[in-house]
Motif scaffolding. Structure first.
Motif, PDB file in Angstrom:
ATOM      1  N   GLY A 136      38.156  -3.740  37.277  1.00 13.27           N
ATOM      2  CA  GLY A 136      39.064  -3.759  38.067  1.00 13.27           C
ATOM      3  C   GLY A 136      39.843  -2.265  37.822  1.00 13.27           C
ATOM      4  N   GLN A 137      39.973  -2.053  36.809  1.00 13.72           N
ATOM      5  CA  GLN A 137      40.695  -0.651  36.487  1.00 13.72           C
ATOM      6  C   GLN A 137      39.897   0.392  37.121  1.00 13.72           C
ATOM      7  N   LEU A 138      38.643   0.521  37.402  1.00 14.78           N
ATOM      8  CA  LEU A 138      37.705   1.457  37.868  1.00 14.78           C
ATOM      9  C   LEU A 138      38.155   1.346  39.341  1.00 14.78           C
ATOM     10  N   CYS A 139      38.065   0.085  39.951  1.00 12.58           N
ATOM     11  CA  CYS A 139      38.362   0.057  41.262  1.00 12.58           C
ATOM     12  C   CYS A 139      39.973   0.427  41.704  1.00 12.58           C
ATOM     13  N   HIS A 140      41.003   0.170  40.783  1.00 13.40           N
ATOM     14  CA  HIS A 140      42.327   0.537  40.906  1.00 13.40           C
ATOM     15  C   HIS A 140      42.206   2.357  41.190  1.00 13.40           C
ATOM     16  N   THR A 141      41.341   2.834  40.326  1.00 13.50           N
ATOM     17  CA  THR A 141      41.331   4.377  40.184  1.00 13.50           C
ATOM     18  C   THR A 141      40.573   4.636  41.511  1.00 13.50           C
ATOM     19  N   LEU A 142      39.616   4.114  41.870  1.00 15.32           N
ATOM     20  CA  LEU A 142      38.869   4.512  43.091  1.00 15.32           C
ATOM     21  C   LEU A 142      39.824   4.293  44.305  1.00 15.32           C
ATOM     22  N   VAL A 143      40.717   3.298  44.555  1.00 16.40           N
ATOM     23  CA  VAL A 143      41.525   3.167  45.412  1.00 16.40           C
ATOM     24  C   VAL A 143      42.507   4.372  45.606  1.00 16.40           C
ATOM     25  N   LEU A 144      43.050   4.833  44.312  1.00 19.96           N
ATOM     26  CA  LEU A 144      44.033   5.975  44.210  1.00 19.96           C
ATOM     27  C   LEU A 144      43.497   7.419  44.612  1.00 19.96           C
ATOM     28  N   THR A 145      42.090   7.253  44.670  1.00 19.18           N
ATOM     29  CA  THR A 145      41.451   8.691  45.193  1.00 19.18           C
ATOM     30  C   THR A 145      41.692   8.722  46.566  1.00 19.18           C
ATOM     31  N   GLY A 146      42.376   7.601  47.363  1.00 18.50           N
ATOM     32  CA  GLY A 146      42.783   7.564  48.868  1.00 18.50           C
ATOM     33  C   GLY A 146      41.394   7.482  49.347  1.00 18.50           C
ATOM     34  N   VAL A 147      40.167   7.588  49.020  1.00 16.71           N
ATOM     35  CA  VAL A 147      39.007   7.553  50.070  1.00 16.71           C
ATOM     36  C   VAL A 147      38.295   6.041  50.615  1.00 16.71           C
ATOM     37  N   PRO A 148      38.034   5.232  49.455  1.00 19.15           N
ATOM     38  CA  PRO A 148      37.170   4.153  50.140  1.00 19.15           C
ATOM     39  C   PRO A 148      37.906   3.339  51.106  1.00 19.15           C
ATOM     40  N   ARG A 149      37.359   2.835  52.152  1.00 20.74           N
ATOM     41  CA  ARG A 149      37.830   1.811  53.061  1.00 20.74           C
ATOM     42  C   ARG A 149      36.943   0.259  52.389  1.00 20.74           C
ATOM     43  N   ARG A 150      35.931   0.460  51.594  1.00 13.35           N
ATOM     44  CA  ARG A 150      35.159  -0.584  50.831  1.00 13.35           C
ATOM     45  C   ARG A 150      34.526  -0.149  49.797  1.00 13.35           C
ATOM     46  N   ILE A 151      34.435  -0.746  48.581  1.00 16.14           N
ATOM     47  CA  ILE A 151      33.787  -0.421  47.370  1.00 16.14           C
ATOM     48  C   ILE A 151      32.350  -1.594  47.400  1.00 16.14           C
ATOM     49  N   VAL A 152      31.445  -0.955  47.294  1.00 17.30           N
ATOM     50  CA  VAL A 152      29.954  -1.670  47.409  1.00 17.30           C
ATOM     51  C   VAL A 152      29.863  -1.772  45.789  1.00 17.30           C
ATOM     52  N   MET A 153      29.624  -2.909  45.059  1.00 15.61           N
ATOM     53  CA  MET A 153      29.190  -2.758  43.690  1.00 15.61           C
ATOM     54  C   MET A 153      27.676  -3.413  43.510  1.00 15.61           C
ATOM     55  N   GLY A 154      26.754  -2.672  42.968  1.00 16.77           N
ATOM     56  CA  GLY A 154      25.600  -3.097  42.803  1.00 16.77           C
ATOM     57  C   GLY A 154      25.098  -2.854  41.146  1.00 16.77           C
ATOM     58  N   GLY A 155      23.871  -2.972  40.982  1.00 16.26           N
ATOM     59  CA  GLY A 155      23.305  -2.647  39.574  1.00 16.26           C
ATOM     60  C   GLY A 155      23.162  -4.111  39.005  1.00 16.26           C
ATOM     61  N   GLY A 156      22.377  -4.209  37.765  1.00 19.67           N
ATOM     62  CA  GLY A 156      21.895  -5.359  37.341  1.00 19.67           C
ATOM     63  C   GLY A 156      22.923  -6.180  37.075  1.00 19.67           C
ATOM     64  N   VAL A 157      24.098  -5.637  36.414  1.00 16.17           N
ATOM     65  CA  VAL A 157      25.217  -6.744  36.039  1.00 16.17           C
ATOM     66  C   VAL A 157      25.905  -7.371  36.862  1.00 16.17           C
ATOM     67  N   MET A 158      25.970  -6.697  38.068  1.00 10.69           N
ATOM     68  CA  MET A 158      26.716  -7.131  39.337  1.00 10.69           C
ATOM     69  C   MET A 158      25.758  -8.027  40.121  1.00 10.69           C
ATOM     70  N   VAL A 159      24.561  -7.728  40.242  1.00 10.42           N
ATOM     71  CA  VAL A 159      23.622  -8.688  41.043  1.00 10.42           C
ATOM     72  C   VAL A 159      23.470  -9.926  40.427  1.00 10.42           C
ATOM     73  N   GLY A 160      23.239  -9.663  39.149  1.00  8.03           N
ATOM     74  CA  GLY A 160      23.090 -11.169  38.325  1.00  8.03           C
ATOM     75  C   GLY A 160      24.287 -12.014  38.236  1.00  8.03           C
ATOM     76  N   ASN A 161      25.500 -11.411  38.506  1.00 11.48           N
ATOM     77  CA  ASN A 161      26.558 -12.323  38.010  1.00 11.48           C
ATOM     78  C   ASN A 161      27.719 -12.185  39.347  1.00 11.48           C
ATOM     79  N   ASP A 162      27.150 -12.941  40.373  1.00  5.68           N
ATOM     80  CA  ASP A 162      28.204 -13.198  41.620  1.00  5.68           C
ATOM     81  C   ASP A 162      29.567 -13.344  41.329  1.00  5.68           C
ATOM     82  N   HIS A 163      29.864 -14.295  40.001  1.00  6.32           N
ATOM     83  CA  HIS A 163      31.150 -14.532  39.863  1.00  6.32           C
ATOM     84  C   HIS A 163      32.152 -13.335  39.687  1.00  6.32           C
ATOM     85  N   LEU A 164      31.346 -12.253  39.152  1.00  5.45           N
ATOM     86  CA  LEU A 164      32.293 -10.756  38.830  1.00  5.45           C
ATOM     87  C   LEU A 164      33.105 -10.713  40.260  1.00  5.45           C
ATOM     88  N   PHE A 165      32.578 -10.605  41.353  1.00 10.63           N
ATOM     89  CA  PHE A 165      33.251  -9.979  42.525  1.00 10.63           C
ATOM     90  C   PHE A 165      34.553 -10.338  42.612  1.00 10.63           C
TER      91      PHE A 165
END
Lengths: 304, 304
Positions: free
Chosen positions: B217-246
């Protein structure tokens, strides 16, 4: 053919004062007018009277206090959005002025303007990729990549990252939203509150600077990890009044990166530097914003 | 005139496998070849044999594991720089292949490639400003603004920010450089080490997820503060195997921003989403990198 840069009407819209500059660059300034920021209707009328008096110019550039809407697709594009500054929340600035003068108009934050000006004419001259940090009443960052502002949904707000703290440092911070975010810990009011006296009365060897340098080093760590800056220019009242901070912030950044980013540029003293343009960075930044809008407009024609 | 997109030879250069794709896009794939990553000489020879066999193509795109040099002004442009992967440190990839095929060549990180592919054809389709995060053996971020990678001195390394921690969480973390940076706390090996068992054996209600969701969540906080993303897509083994994380990561981000960024987009569930292209994001990203190099080459000609 080398053509003359465009003649730009630049407006630095600050929280306390407005600077209007008619210029092609720092060596070709035709006029400079300054007045205090009051109510929006009164202030915008004064800006219009000034620009009306200038007659013709090629483009308009506005570097504004924020937060602002820079999203050209949004209904509120060109507005100051939710500032605590009385009467200014929701004020249309860029659409109103662009419509009145019918020239290409650039609109961004004052810190992005300052970053563009320092990259074109100042402490980061000739570098396409630059961060400009202001540490004053608040903390703001303008990030420039390939000569253009980095943005998207909105403008950067790196002043509100939640930084790593020194062990044992649990001071609560002053940010009304986040408490101990960077601005809540290292902006002027936070430093003053923590030290228990005014900024200008805090000596260079005061222990209050240690946690401040650490968290500003965390900001630089984070900026390096964006991959963008070839140099970080740090200005604003806190930095300008306290030269000793530069070496400390650099050292805190290098310590924190711990050799992970092995590029030689990052380890050099010239990686974190004071600004070169002083009080002119803001209005000259507005000139660059206008010039970039003009260049993009030219390109959109030559593409046909 | 609507012209056909260029035919691109795309190479996803991963730490364990290589995927070569000859395509104009996801619906126009002419060939796909996959083999394990071994020694550089052997692997590059196999890539060349594959591409030689394809005959003509318009452009070349390479999305590579890192760190890599993407600075076209640097002597080591196109190289893999200081990877711990045996034999690969200092290997020239992009210059060698660009010289052999003499076509416009794009070279960037695999995560930037995945971000471009998800933005063009996947979970962030049609959005010009996107962040792609992979949480797997490591943590990497690709940031796209205005349809192009955000970079400068180097590529982003947001996986190594030092995040705010939950109160009382003082686990030391696994990053050999930083200990408790984001990757040291929330990549697959860190989660496994902290839980004391393999990732696939950790239930959704295991307490280990709480600090992991917080720092992501801190990573997403920092990414929002870059001003850039209109969406954050999260992949990789940890995310794909654990839907509850989103939902947890989104909640941690919203809690941390604390209403400071008041844009409605950021609060929507669709702001943090899984990828849509699965295993094809990497090689399709290489196709976009090649297509962008081709487009820039075309533009550099029409400018005369």
């Amino acid at each position: 053919m080398v053509s003359l840069p465009p003649l730009v009407a630049g407006i630095e819209l600050g929280g306390t004062k407005i600077v209007c500059l008619l210029a092609r660059g720092p060596d070709a300034i035709e006029d400079r007018v300054q007045f205090p920021t009051t109510r929006p209707d009164e202030t915008l009328a004064l800006i219009e009277r000034t620009l009306d008096g200038w007659g013709r110019f090629d483009a308009l550039g506005i570097g504004s206090f924020g937060p602002i809407s820079i999203d050209r697709g949004a209904a509120d594009y060109g507005h100051i959005t939710k500032t605590p500054k009385p009467h200014w929340a929701g004020t249309d600035v860029a659409k109103r002025l662009a419509a009145r003068y019918a020239v290409p108009t650039g609109f961004h934050t004052d810190v992005v303007g300052a970053a563009l000006a320092e990259a074109r004419w100042g402490a980061a001259r000739g570098l396409p990729d630059v961060a400009y940090v202001t540490v004053g009443t608040g903390i703001g960052v303008g990030l420039i990549a390939g000569g253009l502002p980095v943005d998207g949904l909105t403008h950067s707000e790196f002043g509100h990252i939640r930084p790593d703290r020194l062990p044992g440092d649990d001071w609560l911070g002053l940010c009304p939203f986040h408490g101990s975010c960077l601005e809540g810990l290292a902006a002027g009011p936070a430093i003053g509150a923590r030290a228990g006296r005014k900024g200008e009365e805090i000596a260079a060897d005061d222990p209050v600077w240690e946690p401040v340098a650490h968290v500003l080093g965390q900001l630089c760590h984070t900026l390096v990890l964006t991959g963008v800056p070839r140099r970080i220019v740090m200005g604003g009242g806190v930095m300008v009044g306290n030269d000793h901070l530069f070496a400390r912030v650099r050292a805190a950044m290098v310590r924190s990166l711990a050799g992970y980013i092995a590029l030689p540029e990052v380890a050099e003293p010239a990686f974190v530097v004071p600004p070169a343009l002083g009080g002119n960075a803001g209005p000259l930044g507005a000139i660059v914003l206008g010039a970039q809008a003009w260049e993009q407009h030219q390109q959109s024609f030559t593409a046909f």
